[in-house]
Design a protein around this motif. Structure first.
Motif, PDB file in Angstrom:
ATOM      1  N   SER A  58       0.855  -1.146   0.082  1.00  0.00           N
ATOM      2  CA  SER A  58       0.040  -0.010   0.139  1.00  0.00           C
ATOM      3  C   SER A  58       0.790   1.242  -0.009  1.00  0.00           C
ATOM      4  O   SER A  58       1.949   1.313   0.268  1.00  0.00           O
ATOM      5  CB  SER A  58      -0.892  -0.071   1.296  1.00  0.00           C
ATOM      6  N   ARG A  59       0.011   2.294  -0.167  1.00  0.00           N
ATOM      7  CA  ARG A  59       0.807   3.804  -0.185  1.00  0.00           C
ATOM      8  C   ARG A  59       1.411   3.803   1.146  1.00  0.00           C
ATOM      9  O   ARG A  59       2.613   4.601   1.425  1.00  0.00           O
ATOM     10  CB  ARG A  59      -0.003   4.722  -0.655  1.00  0.00           C
ATOM     11  N   LEU A  63       5.193   4.924   1.976  1.00  0.00           N
ATOM     12  CA  LEU A  63       5.239   6.230   2.929  1.00  0.00           C
ATOM     13  C   LEU A  63       6.345   6.001   4.211  1.00  0.00           C
ATOM     14  O   LEU A  63       7.311   6.601   4.469  1.00  0.00           O
ATOM     15  CB  LEU A  63       4.041   7.024   3.357  1.00  0.00           C
ATOM     16  N   VAL A  64       6.136   4.818   4.927  1.00  0.00           N
ATOM     17  CA  VAL A  64       6.813   4.803   6.122  1.00  0.00           C
ATOM     18  C   VAL A  64       8.199   4.036   5.640  1.00  0.00           C
ATOM     19  O   VAL A  64       9.025   4.664   6.240  1.00  0.00           O
ATOM     20  CB  VAL A  64       6.144   3.487   6.937  1.00  0.00           C
ATOM     21  N   GLY A  65       8.234   3.634   4.683  1.00  0.00           N
ATOM     22  CA  GLY A  65       9.601   3.132   4.374  1.00  0.00           C
ATOM     23  C   GLY A  65      10.365   4.394   3.804  1.00  0.00           C
ATOM     24  O   GLY A  65      11.716   4.398   3.948  1.00  0.00           O
ATOM     25  N   LEU A  66       9.841   5.270   3.026  1.00  0.00           N
ATOM     26  CA  LEU A  66      10.542   6.512   2.642  1.00  0.00           C
ATOM     27  C   LEU A  66      10.932   7.331   3.869  1.00  0.00           C
ATOM     28  O   LEU A  66      12.164   7.842   3.709  1.00  0.00           O
ATOM     29  CB  LEU A  66       9.607   7.096   1.564  1.00  0.00           C
ATOM     30  N   PRO A 112      -2.071  11.305   6.225  1.00  0.00           N
ATOM     31  CA  PRO A 112      -3.465  10.540   6.186  1.00  0.00           C
ATOM     32  C   PRO A 112      -3.393   9.218   5.637  1.00  0.00           C
ATOM     33  O   PRO A 112      -2.308   9.051   4.762  1.00  0.00           O
ATOM     34  CB  PRO A 112      -4.184  11.548   5.415  1.00  0.00           C
ATOM     35  N   SER A 113      -3.923   8.275   6.468  1.00  0.00           N
ATOM     36  CA  SER A 113      -3.915   6.873   5.998  1.00  0.00           C
ATOM     37  C   SER A 113      -4.635   6.695   4.749  1.00  0.00           C
ATOM     38  O   SER A 113      -5.853   6.908   4.742  1.00  0.00           O
ATOM     39  CB  SER A 113      -4.041   5.830   7.090  1.00  0.00           C
ATOM     40  N   GLN A 114      -4.352   5.804   3.611  1.00  0.00           N
ATOM     41  CA  GLN A 114      -5.371   5.215   2.646  1.00  0.00           C
ATOM     42  C   GLN A 114      -5.886   3.792   3.276  1.00  0.00           C
ATOM     43  O   GLN A 114      -7.066   3.466   2.628  1.00  0.00           O
ATOM     44  CB  GLN A 114      -4.684   5.254   1.581  1.00  0.00           C
TER      45      GLN A 114
END
Length: 120
Positions: A58-59, A63-66, A112-114
């Motif tokens: 997921s997106r 984002l957490v990885g980046l 925000p979480s998707q």
């Protein structure tokens, strides 16, 4: 203690610990097993089970990885690219490793979480 000094100390200790643990587990459990190989159908079934259980990438995970990668890069470049430019008039550093560890983590609360809409 700076990040680089800690990394120089901890990396060899971590590598030796992982190798010892892997060797102990292999000696204890894998040596007594008879391996007959894995068929393509078995791998496909395991993959489908995992995909059904966990879901696709997921997106939010991206984002957490980046952000984690950004955090590591900031910690590595701080001594020569950040700290010399963020100082008091007396030469005291205003940015240290704790600042760079918390700042990217704080960013996660504002994205925000998707996967779970309405939650950060």
């Amino acid at each position: 203690v700076t990040w680089s000094k800690w990394f120089v100390f901890a990396l060899p200790v971590s590598l030796v610990s992982v190798m010892l643990a892997f060797g102990a587990l292999c000696t204890r459990y894998v040596k007594s097993m008879k391996f007959r190989g894995i068929t393509h159908e078995t791998l496909e079934a395991e993959y489908n089970d995992l995909l059904n259980e966990v879901g696709t990438f997921s997106r939010d995970e991206l984002l957490v990885g980046l952000i984690q990668l950004t955090q590591v890069v900031l910690l590595i470049i701080r001594p020569f690219a950040i700290s010399p430019f963020v100082q008091t008039e007396y030469g005291e550093n205003l940015v240290n490793d704790a600042t760079l560890a918390c700042a990217p983590a704080l960013l996660l609360f504002f994205l925000p979480s998707q996967v779970r809409p309405g939650q950060a």
